[in-house]
Scaffold this active site. Sequence first.
Site, PDB file in Angstrom:
ATOM      1  N   ASP A   9       3.582  -8.679   1.313  1.00 56.12           N
ATOM      2  CA  ASP A   9       2.855  -8.373   2.534  1.00 56.12           C
ATOM      3  C   ASP A   9       1.480  -8.980   2.523  1.00 56.12           C
ATOM      4  O   ASP A   9       0.928  -9.264   1.468  1.00 56.12           O
ATOM      5  CB  ASP A   9       2.641  -6.849   2.600  1.00 56.12           C
ATOM      6  CG  ASP A   9       3.739  -6.175   3.379  1.00 56.12           C
ATOM      7  OD1 ASP A   9       4.661  -6.870   3.815  1.00 56.12           O
ATOM      8  OD2 ASP A   9       3.639  -4.938   3.530  1.00 56.12           O
ATOM      9  N   LYS A  11       2.994  -9.283   7.585  1.00 53.36           N
ATOM     10  CA  LYS A  11       2.775  -8.553   8.825  1.00 53.36           C
ATOM     11  C   LYS A  11       1.315  -8.654   9.220  1.00 53.36           C
ATOM     12  O   LYS A  11       0.441  -8.222   8.518  1.00 53.36           O
ATOM     13  CB  LYS A  11       3.135  -7.096   8.608  1.00 53.36           C
ATOM     14  CG  LYS A  11       4.584  -6.887   8.427  1.00 53.36           C
ATOM     15  CD  LYS A  11       4.933  -5.556   9.002  1.00 53.36           C
ATOM     16  CE  LYS A  11       6.306  -5.103   8.614  1.00 53.36           C
ATOM     17  NZ  LYS A  11       6.304  -3.638   8.527  1.00 53.36           N
ATOM     18  N   MET A  17      -5.227   2.138   9.819  1.00 55.07           N
ATOM     19  CA  MET A  17      -4.803   1.402  11.021  1.00 55.07           C
ATOM     20  C   MET A  17      -5.499   1.928  12.273  1.00 55.07           C
ATOM     21  O   MET A  17      -4.902   1.960  13.349  1.00 55.07           O
ATOM     22  CB  MET A  17      -3.275   1.500  11.197  1.00 55.07           C
ATOM     23  CG  MET A  17      -2.517   0.922  10.013  1.00 55.07           C
ATOM     24  SD  MET A  17      -0.734   1.112  10.180  1.00 55.07           S
ATOM     25  CE  MET A  17      -0.514   2.818   9.686  1.00 55.07           C
TER      26      MET A  17
HETATM   27  N1  SAH Z   1       0.557   1.452   2.069  1.00 53.73           N
HETATM   28  C1  SAH Z   1      -0.825   1.191   2.328  1.00 53.73           C
HETATM   29  C2  SAH Z   1      -1.202   1.435   3.764  1.00 53.73           C
HETATM   30  C3  SAH Z   1      -0.462   0.564   4.741  1.00 53.73           C
HETATM   31  S1  SAH Z   1      -0.972   0.804   6.396  1.00 53.73           S
HETATM   32  C4  SAH Z   1      -1.679   2.029   1.381  1.00 53.73           C
HETATM   33  O1  SAH Z   1      -1.181   2.943   0.719  1.00 53.73           O
HETATM   34  O2  SAH Z   1      -2.870   1.749   1.270  1.00 53.73           O
HETATM   35  C5  SAH Z   1      -2.173  -0.476   6.586  1.00 53.73           C
HETATM   36  C6  SAH Z   1      -3.578   0.098   6.684  1.00 53.73           C
HETATM   37  O3  SAH Z   1      -4.012   0.476   5.393  1.00 53.73           O
HETATM   38  C7  SAH Z   1      -4.611  -0.856   7.180  1.00 53.73           C
HETATM   39  O4  SAH Z   1      -4.633  -0.950   8.583  1.00 53.73           O
HETATM   40  C8  SAH Z   1      -5.878  -0.232   6.649  1.00 53.73           C
HETATM   41  O5  SAH Z   1      -6.260   0.862   7.441  1.00 53.73           O
HETATM   42  C9  SAH Z   1      -5.412   0.319   5.318  1.00 53.73           C
HETATM   43  N2  SAH Z   1      -5.699  -0.600   4.197  1.00 53.73           N
HETATM   44  C10 SAH Z   1      -4.829  -1.077   3.305  1.00 53.73           C
HETATM   45  N3  SAH Z   1      -5.456  -1.837   2.379  1.00 53.73           N
HETATM   46  C11 SAH Z   1      -6.764  -1.818   2.700  1.00 53.73           C
HETATM   47  C12 SAH Z   1      -7.941  -2.386   2.131  1.00 53.73           C
HETATM   48  N4  SAH Z   1      -7.907  -3.151   1.018  1.00 53.73           N
HETATM   49  N5  SAH Z   1      -9.124  -2.150   2.738  1.00 53.73           N
HETATM   50  C13 SAH Z   1      -9.200  -1.376   3.829  1.00 53.73           C
HETATM   51  N6  SAH Z   1      -8.128  -0.825   4.408  1.00 53.73           N
HETATM   52  C14 SAH Z   1      -6.923  -1.020   3.851  1.00 53.73           C
END
Ligand code: SAH
Length: 524
Positions: free
Chosen positions: A37, A59, A174
């Site tokens: 991803d 995505k 998100m």
């Molecule tokens: N599975 C992921 C979340 C996926 S949804 C987890 O556990 O972190 C995707 C959202 O995660 C993004 O829109 C953002 O809000 C957040 N996100 C994921 N990685 C990030 C990062 N390095 N910095 C800031 N937000 C992050």
Amino acid sequence: MTPLGHVWLVGAGPGDPGWVTQAGLEALRRAEVVVYDRLAPAELLSEAPASAQLINAGKEPTRHAMTQDEINACLVEHGRAGRRVVRLKGGDPYVFGRGGEEAIALSEAGVPCTEVPGITSAIAGLAAAGIPITHRGVAVSFAVVTGHEDPTKPEEQANWHRLATAADTLVVLMGVGRLEAIADALIAGGRPADTPAALVQEAATSNQRVVAAPLTAIAAAAREHEVRSPALFVVGEVVRLREQLDPASLGPLAGKRVLVTRSRRQASTLVDALRLEGARPLELPTIEAQRRADPAAVSGAAHKLREGRYAWVAFTSAIAVDAFLDALAEAGADARAFANTRLCAVGAATARTMAARGLIADLVPDEATGEAAAAAMIEAGGIRNEPVLLPRAEGAQPALPAGLEAAGALVESLTLYLSAAPAEPPTEVLAAIRGGAVDAATFTSSSTVKNLAAIFDGDLSPLSDATIACIGPSTAETARGLGLEPDVVATEHSVPGLVAALRGHLWERRAATTTAAAEVEHAS
Ligand code: SAH
């Protein structure tokens, strides 16, 4: 019969490639196919075997490179074909990662799978900004919510109103596109308008930014500072703890963008040491060693070496050790060829590489410079009128052969490789340098400085505000000659010595330094 395939749904953690689990890394290192991803740290892909097929399921918020059905089908197809597949996701696979759907699809298709949990951005992304998700006496509960649910829809509004006071810390993933509506719904639901809030964009990466403001002003602040996805939106009193827990104030290297200028293979120990303290290394491979041995010259040297005709062989770099021993092997010789010859290693890393190949240095000069090596060899004796072999890079520094010749040695330089700038420097790193976003630059040899200067057409002024750290005096001299004034010169001329010197320097300066460039505060 087709072997039984397997799919690992691996949580890669957010941003920092060091935050993947041991289990995730093991799966990755054995993968035949990796479906990754956008949010999974790109550096992790280099952990997969070179032969692995890499598939970008990329995505984007606005554009889906592959639909979820296509991703499921892709995993099933490779699994059914008997392959070891890693599905690499940012954060944790089960936190808004659709990992559950993928596991169900695989199970229904009869493909074995394992879910490997990851560190979620909801917790670690905040930590990277100095915000603990709970804190004794401040927050005893938290809720992690997706911002995809539209707070202006009546049925969703009720949920946001309930959430507003349901937990001490609220973390919205998100949510960047709906900040205004979410903040309004939380306030309408009873959360005080002056509750501290923050946005952490691209947490734990070299692009991390933090924008903080009271809940009522956060959407405007985000607009003003053009906060973009991926970002975490956090609401709660824990945001105030940033004042004390900002990683940059806790450790000298934390959050610092440190330029590393070596070939990827050599850079790894330096990059790992920096990452371990929370630095965000920017890798710019400036040295690429191209082997350039003349077989006739190598076989001549091998012959003389076997006959014990060299008094000394002096190695000036780890690359020279590997290149010479590889060339010797091709000429049919091994370590026994050195039996009657004394060995000098310039630099601790050179000595270590020699040891790894079965050669113990007789002499390791205190200082890793050509002058110091020549002086130490002359002092050790057996130089005058004696043949000395120097396996080296094309265009290497003249100090060592000049010093030895002045003492009457019969120096033979054997050119084995060329240190050259690589063809395509990574554009994000070049942009960071040009934009003045580099906090510190490290140089581990004169060639790294020269090659960097070559990439920038001789103008290193974009680094003028960065802390310049050199591994030793000759590298520092080269930097000065190219208009870069070194702030740090390591006293121990090794990678650990360089890191120690840099962190010591930054720690001393920490009162004076601010991380203001990457941070924005808003008063209410
Ligand atoms: N599975 C992921 C979340 C996926 S949804 C987890 O556990 O972190 C995707 C959202 O995660 C993004 O829109 C953002 O809000 C957040 N996100 C994921 N990685 C990030 C990062 N390095 N910095 C800031 N937000 C992050």
